[in-house]
Design a protein around this motif. Structure first.
Motif, PDB file in Angstrom:
ATOM      1  N   PRO A  46       8.809  -8.515   8.703  1.00  0.00           N
ATOM      2  CA  PRO A  46       7.811  -7.520   9.109  1.00  0.00           C
ATOM      3  C   PRO A  46       6.426  -7.919   8.635  1.00  0.00           C
ATOM      4  N   ASP A  47       5.743  -8.732   9.390  1.00  0.00           N
ATOM      5  CA  ASP A  47       4.391  -9.121   9.011  1.00  0.00           C
ATOM      6  C   ASP A  47       3.562  -9.425  10.243  1.00  0.00           C
ATOM      7  N   LEU A 105      10.550  -6.711   1.919  1.00  0.00           N
ATOM      8  CA  LEU A 105       9.677  -7.540   1.080  1.00  0.00           C
ATOM      9  C   LEU A 105      10.355  -7.840  -0.258  1.00  0.00           C
ATOM     10  N   ARG A 106      11.020  -6.844  -0.824  1.00  0.00           N
ATOM     11  CA  ARG A 106      11.713  -7.050  -2.097  1.00  0.00           C
ATOM     12  C   ARG A 106      12.942  -7.940  -1.937  1.00  0.00           C
ATOM     13  N   ALA A 107      13.785  -7.643  -0.950  1.00  0.00           N
ATOM     14  CA  ALA A 107      15.060  -8.360  -0.805  1.00  0.00           C
ATOM     15  C   ALA A 107      14.866  -9.807  -0.403  1.00  0.00           C
ATOM     16  N   TRP A 108      13.793 -10.107   0.318  1.00  0.00           N
ATOM     17  CA  TRP A 108      13.636 -11.444   0.887  1.00  0.00           C
ATOM     18  C   TRP A 108      12.654 -12.325   0.116  1.00  0.00           C
ATOM     19  N   VAL A 134       1.654  -2.958   5.198  1.00  0.00           N
ATOM     20  CA  VAL A 134       2.194  -1.728   5.777  1.00  0.00           C
ATOM     21  C   VAL A 134       1.115  -0.963   6.540  1.00  0.00           C
ATOM     22  N   THR A 135      -0.103  -0.935   6.009  1.00  0.00           N
ATOM     23  CA  THR A 135      -1.181  -0.209   6.681  1.00  0.00           C
ATOM     24  C   THR A 135      -1.547  -0.865   8.009  1.00  0.00           C
ATOM     25  N   LEU A 136      -1.468  -2.175   8.088  1.00  0.00           N
ATOM     26  CA  LEU A 136      -1.683  -2.848   9.375  1.00  0.00           C
ATOM     27  C   LEU A 136      -0.699  -2.330  10.417  1.00  0.00           C
ATOM     28  N   TYR A 137       0.579  -2.209  10.031  1.00  0.00           N
ATOM     29  CA  TYR A 137       1.566  -1.670  10.966  1.00  0.00           C
ATOM     30  C   TYR A 137       1.247  -0.219  11.326  1.00  0.00           C
ATOM     31  N   THR A 164       2.451  -0.524  15.579  1.00  0.00           N
ATOM     32  CA  THR A 164       3.221  -1.628  16.155  1.00  0.00           C
ATOM     33  C   THR A 164       4.631  -1.787  15.597  1.00  0.00           C
ATOM     34  N   ILE A 165       5.123  -0.837  14.815  1.00  0.00           N
ATOM     35  CA  ILE A 165       6.465  -1.046  14.288  1.00  0.00           C
ATOM     36  C   ILE A 165       7.503  -1.052  15.412  1.00  0.00           C
TER      37      ILE A 165
END
Length: 391
Positions: free
Chosen positions: A109-110, A272-275, A295-298, A303-304
């Motif tokens: 997710p980026d 983000l934590r798991a990967w 997260v704010t960009l999304y 766009t999620i």
């Protein structure tokens, strides 16, 4: 530039105060779920951590400052394939030899956020203790449906179609030959750039080989390849629920994630934590400001849902496409904290693999987690191909 090519226009978004006030109001009104005592991260996102993050987002996070910092990257939009595509285009600062154009493709997710730290290291290596001869012209597009690129209103685009758009983008920017690199979905896009445009791509660098898909006789595989395939199935069973949702019913999840910023943060922060290579402590790799910038960009671009739909498009790619072998020179950097790290036998089976490395640190988001290490990986891999691009 020929008259019939689209023309990029400079792009600097400005978020309205009303949009930020709406975000803060939603954060402060979050309706929190319960959680079993001492569950931590074992069931998904940790309730205590998300409460802390959301409180910071509502009352202390300075989005205008983060937006201004991102605006220091040279950013543009251009119409391609009926969509407005947002991209970073940063030219080499002080080249001491042939400059290699390089297109970097992000994942989920980026967005272009993934490469925001590494761009100056690649364009101006001399200013960061590296050889000035290793300078790149760097292009970082947001995929359709991500970040500041348009969301497709019809069927989502798969990685093959996006690779075609990136080849067109490099033509618009005046680059007949270039390198391609990426991670996550960006690995797929880079792979198809090498497959479908081998006359233009001088080399492909990837952080992973994608989810392993093999329809042949398992007896043909080396033991480490069979073990890797089994490991990928096990990973999917325990960690792949998000991907199953994205591939099958992304619209269902999109309602809640588009309406609730806390829900959106929970969906992204857990990954983000798991990967990442954080040993369970997400803020070893990302500050709260860095997490919330992504997260704010999304949130602001909405766009999620459109980003998740690309999984559905990629799931429909025919098996014959997965069986194709990349013949242009290929390199892999297997960062220790990444998801399902492929064995060399698989990389050589699926690509003309000329370089494989195992950096000491970094995970799935290595360009952001360890930008210096990632930049050096790209410099070293592409060094032999600079003359080919110049010619």
């Amino acid at each position: 530039m020929p008259d019939d090519l689209p023309r990029p226009e400079p792009f600097t978004p400005r978020t309205s105060p009303a949009a930020l006030e709406d975000l803060r109001a939603r954060l402060r009104a979050t309706r929190w779920p319960d959680s079993p005592e001492d569950a931590g991260w074992s069931l998904g996102t940790d309730l205590a951590y998300l409460r802390e993050l959301v409180a910071y987002w509502a009352d202390a996070f300075d989005w205008p400052a983060r937006e201004a910092a991102l605006a220091r990257l040279p950013r543009f939009r251009v119409p391609l394939g009926g969509l407005g595509i947002h991209f970073v285009h940063a030219r080499a600062a002080a080249p001491a030899g042939p400059v290699l154009p390089l297109v970097l493709s992000h994942g989920w997710p980026d967005s272009f956020w993934r490469y925001s730290k590494v761009v100056p290291l690649l364009t101006d290596p001399g200013a960061h203790g590296a050889d000035p001869a290793d300078a790149f012209d760097v292009v970082v597009p947001d995929m359709p449906g991500y970040g500041y690129s348009d969301r497709p209103t019809g069927p989502p685009l798969d990685s093959i179609a996006v690779a075609g758009l990136w080849a067109e983008l490099m033509t618009v920017l005046g680059y007949p030959r270039f390198g391609a690199a990426g991670g996550d979905i960006g690995s797929h896009v880079s792979r198809y750039l090498g497959l479908d445009h081998p006359d233009r791509v001088v080399g492909v660098h990837r952080m992973d080989a994608g989810v392993p898909i093999f329809s042949g006789d398992p007896a043909e595989l080396a033991p480490e390849e069979r073990a890797w395939l089994d490991g990928a199935v096990a990973w999917g069973t325990t960690e792949g629920a998000y991907a199953a949702m994205h591939r099958t019913k992304p619209q269902t999840a999109a309602f809640g994630l588009t309406d609730s910023p806390a829900g959106l943060a929970a969906w992204i922060v857990e990954k983000l934590r798991a990967w990442s290579d954080c040993d369970g402590d997400i803020e070893r790799c990302f500050t709260k400001d860095e997490i919330l910038t992504n997260v704010t960009l999304y949130w602001l671009t909405g766009t999620i849902g459109s980003s998740m739909r690309m999984y559905r498009a990629n799931a429909a790619i025919p098996p014959a496409q997965h069986a194709r072998r990349v013949e242009v020179p290929s390199g892999f950097s297997r960062f220790p904290g990444d998801l399902v790290r492929p064995p060399r036998a698989w990389m050589e089976r699926t690509a003309n693999t000329v370089r494989v490395t195992d950096p000491a640190r970094g995970g799935h988001f290595a360009p952001f987690e360890e930008p210096e290490l990632y930049a050096e990986e790209l410099r070293a891999f592409f060094r032999p191909y600079r003359t080919a691009a110049a010619g």
